[in-house]
Design a protein around this motif. Sequence first.
Motif, PDB file in Angstrom:
ATOM      1  N   TYR A  78       0.812  -1.217   0.000  1.00 21.80           N
ATOM      2  CA  TYR A  78       0.000   0.000   0.000  1.00 21.80           C
ATOM      3  C   TYR A  78       0.845   1.266   0.000  1.00 21.80           C
ATOM      4  CZ  TYR A  78      -3.772  -3.221   1.269  1.00 21.80           C
ATOM      5  OH  TYR A  78      -4.664  -4.242   1.286  1.00 21.80           O
ATOM      6  N   ALA A  79       1.945   1.252   0.749  1.00 20.22           N
ATOM      7  CA  ALA A  79       2.795   2.445   0.819  1.00 20.22           C
ATOM      8  C   ALA A  79       3.342   2.795  -0.563  1.00 20.22           C
ATOM      9  CB  ALA A  79       3.937   2.219   1.809  1.00 20.22           C
TER      10      ALA A  79
ATOM     11  N   GLU B  46      -6.594   2.016   4.506  1.00 17.61           N
ATOM     12  CA  GLU B  46      -5.223   2.197   4.034  1.00 17.61           C
ATOM     13  C   GLU B  46      -5.062   3.504   3.271  1.00 17.61           C
ATOM     14  OE1 GLU B  46      -3.395   0.116   5.608  1.00 17.61           O
ATOM     15  OE2 GLU B  46      -5.319  -0.760   6.190  1.00 17.61           O
ATOM     16  N   TYR B  47      -6.139   3.989   2.652  1.00 19.08           N
ATOM     17  CA  TYR B  47      -6.032   5.305   2.018  1.00 19.08           C
ATOM     18  C   TYR B  47      -5.954   6.400   3.076  1.00 19.08           C
ATOM     19  CZ  TYR B  47      -6.647   9.273  -1.058  1.00 19.08           C
ATOM     20  OH  TYR B  47      -6.462  10.464  -1.715  1.00 19.08           O
ATOM     21  N   VAL B  48      -6.773   6.286   4.118  1.00 19.99           N
ATOM     22  CA  VAL B  48      -6.699   7.268   5.204  1.00 19.99           C
ATOM     23  C   VAL B  48      -5.312   7.251   5.833  1.00 19.99           C
ATOM     24  CG1 VAL B  48      -7.578   7.851   7.504  1.00 19.99           C
ATOM     25  CG2 VAL B  48      -9.178   7.208   5.697  1.00 19.99           C
ATOM     26  N   PHE B  49      -4.756   6.058   6.025  1.00 19.82           N
ATOM     27  CA  PHE B  49      -3.459   5.942   6.702  1.00 19.82           C
ATOM     28  C   PHE B  49      -2.308   6.419   5.817  1.00 19.82           C
ATOM     29  CE2 PHE B  49       0.411   3.728   7.964  1.00 19.82           C
ATOM     30  CZ  PHE B  49       0.451   3.990   9.320  1.00 19.82           C
TER      31      PHE B  49
ATOM     32  N   PRO C 143       1.388  -6.251   9.341  1.00 16.59           N
ATOM     33  CA  PRO C 143       1.226  -4.842   9.750  1.00 16.59           C
ATOM     34  C   PRO C 143       0.698  -3.969   8.626  1.00 16.59           C
ATOM     35  CG  PRO C 143       3.382  -5.712  10.391  1.00 16.59           C
ATOM     36  CD  PRO C 143       2.781  -6.706   9.453  1.00 16.59           C
ATOM     37  N   GLN C 144      -0.036  -2.910   9.031  1.00  7.11           N
ATOM     38  CA  GLN C 144      -0.570  -1.910   8.100  1.00  7.11           C
ATOM     39  C   GLN C 144      -1.305  -2.575   6.931  1.00  7.11           C
ATOM     40  OE1 GLN C 144       2.482   0.912   7.019  1.00  7.11           O
ATOM     41  NE2 GLN C 144       3.032   1.295   9.146  1.00  7.11           N
TER      42      GLN C 144
ATOM     43  N   VAL D 180     -13.722  -1.901   4.078  1.00  2.00           N
ATOM     44  CA  VAL D 180     -14.419  -1.526   2.836  1.00  2.00           C
ATOM     45  C   VAL D 180     -13.382  -1.133   1.786  1.00  2.00           C
ATOM     46  CG1 VAL D 180     -16.088   0.032   1.788  1.00  2.00           C
ATOM     47  CG2 VAL D 180     -16.388  -0.692   4.175  1.00  2.00           C
ATOM     48  N   ASP D 181     -13.435  -1.793   0.640  1.00  2.00           N
ATOM     49  CA  ASP D 181     -12.524  -1.453  -0.457  1.00  2.00           C
ATOM     50  C   ASP D 181     -13.173  -0.414  -1.363  1.00  2.00           C
ATOM     51  OD1 ASP D 181      -9.966  -3.411  -0.701  1.00  2.00           O
ATOM     52  OD2 ASP D 181     -11.629  -4.399   0.331  1.00  2.00           O
TER      53      ASP D 181
END
Length: 551
Positions: free
Chosen positions: A86-87, A107-110, A165-166, A243-244
């Motif tokens: 994701y990163a 993951e978008y918020v993070f 993680p993450q 939620v994707d």
Amino acid sequence: MKKVTIVFLVLIVLFLVAGGVFYFRASRAEKQGFEGASNTGRIKGDVKIAGDNYIMYWPLADSSIFEKNLRQEGWLREWTDDGGNYADRLAKFCAGKFDIIVLPVTEYVFHGKDCNYPGVVVVALSESSGADSVLAYRDAILGSDTRDPQVNDLNNANLKICVTPQSPSERVIDIGITDFDLDQLKGTNSWMVESNGSSDALKRFQGGECKAAVLWEPDVSRALHMPGVVEVFSSAKFKEYIVDVFVVQRSMVTGDLDKVTSFFRAYYKTQQYYVDNPEEMLDHMEKSYKGMDDPPFKNRDEIRKALDRAVWFDAEDNCFDWFSVDVLGISYDQRREKMAETVSRVTRLMMKSGDLLADPIGGNPYMVTTRIADTSKGEQLDFITLLCREMLQNITTPGASVLVERQFSKVTDEEWEKLSVIGKMTIVPIEFRSGTSEMTDTGRGAIDTEAVFALRNNYPDHRILIKGHTAYSANDRDIRKCGEAAENILLSQMRADETRSYLISAHQFDPNRVRALGVGSCDRLERYPGEGDLSYKSRLSRVEFILIEDS
């Protein structure tokens, strides 16, 4: 005779050459989208999309139907699978290398905060409904106890849990920690065995490196075939967390509407085709995965099970529920704006778990998603409203996607006792006047702000046992004699009844869904590590919400 033969051969060669030219041109025309392409009939460019091998992304990544539909809109698909990094996905998205990315909203918020959220969440793609799960060896969490496992059984700092993680798997554990007060897992990662994806977590789980693991499909199904393994908690038990979503570059939403609208027209056309032809979808997926060197699914049955553990959202779901679009003929008040609520909720979740040290959106979910225009006030139409009006132009009444609370059947006290317990939720500090069942304004406010939303929206399919407790009195210092203190039993029952009545009268909870039970001081409350007597004593008088699942 020879001349005739030569002439005949020349004609054959010319025919073959002409046929080859025609085939080349036809193939090129098809590739460039001459047949059925919109507007000019020519390919306008590529749509660069990034994701991973999550099963709900398959239509975007490898469906020939989607490729054809997108080509007919005048665009070619360019898909990138980054293996779940994701990163890296966000870094490249921030750099403008992708037009659209798909990923869990958490993951978008993070990750999106690092470049100030360059994209907009415009569509909910799917929701995990069992695809992400916490599994454990039964004897490691229950010993010889024969009851069903509960979320609170994970509350053991010595229990090693394999987690990526993450990732959504870490968020499942975060939900357990925050919603069910797994205090021994808070503030430390000593229990975590870091894994590189679900397959790696499964290998470590099989090898005994951990006694519990958070996995996603197909590894969930594989682990459940292992002797002694049980499912403790999964995304089937809660809603609106995993939620994707589709995230589109802001510059496209504001400046290239044709490209974005064409993409989603092709996507929804593909979805409808597969909804109408589910076996053909399985055929396509099975063929696609068989061509991989290391396929995530080994057979058709694994594919089917994985699909059953997710909910695929269509245009109606998005327009009516997730974004509450002002569609003509539909009252705006009929629907919730679930996407904005979900963005806010997952942000709070990651702040409570410590993954976020501060609120990156400043309490404003519209930093990440779109605020729908209020046309009654003459506001300019936003992209999602325009898309929905095109997709749903023939719909004048909301379908099944409009939120309707589940109706619970009436059960007896004896039947309640036989139902399965999911877990005891984090205690809401409901305040009563001393020695009475009169709830204070502070107590009602705690229910309003901390309990109702989660019970109604995150756990809507579960019954609720409201359990009242009192502190120990002079008559029941010995826990074995707690039953003799009838006044404590009565007071705790009255407080549980009052809480139940408030949920029903003030928040319209189904009376069949909620049961009140007072136990006085008979149930011990575990101390927090290092907790002093005064702090512990202050927590003894309490009301607990326990989630119950119908058999």
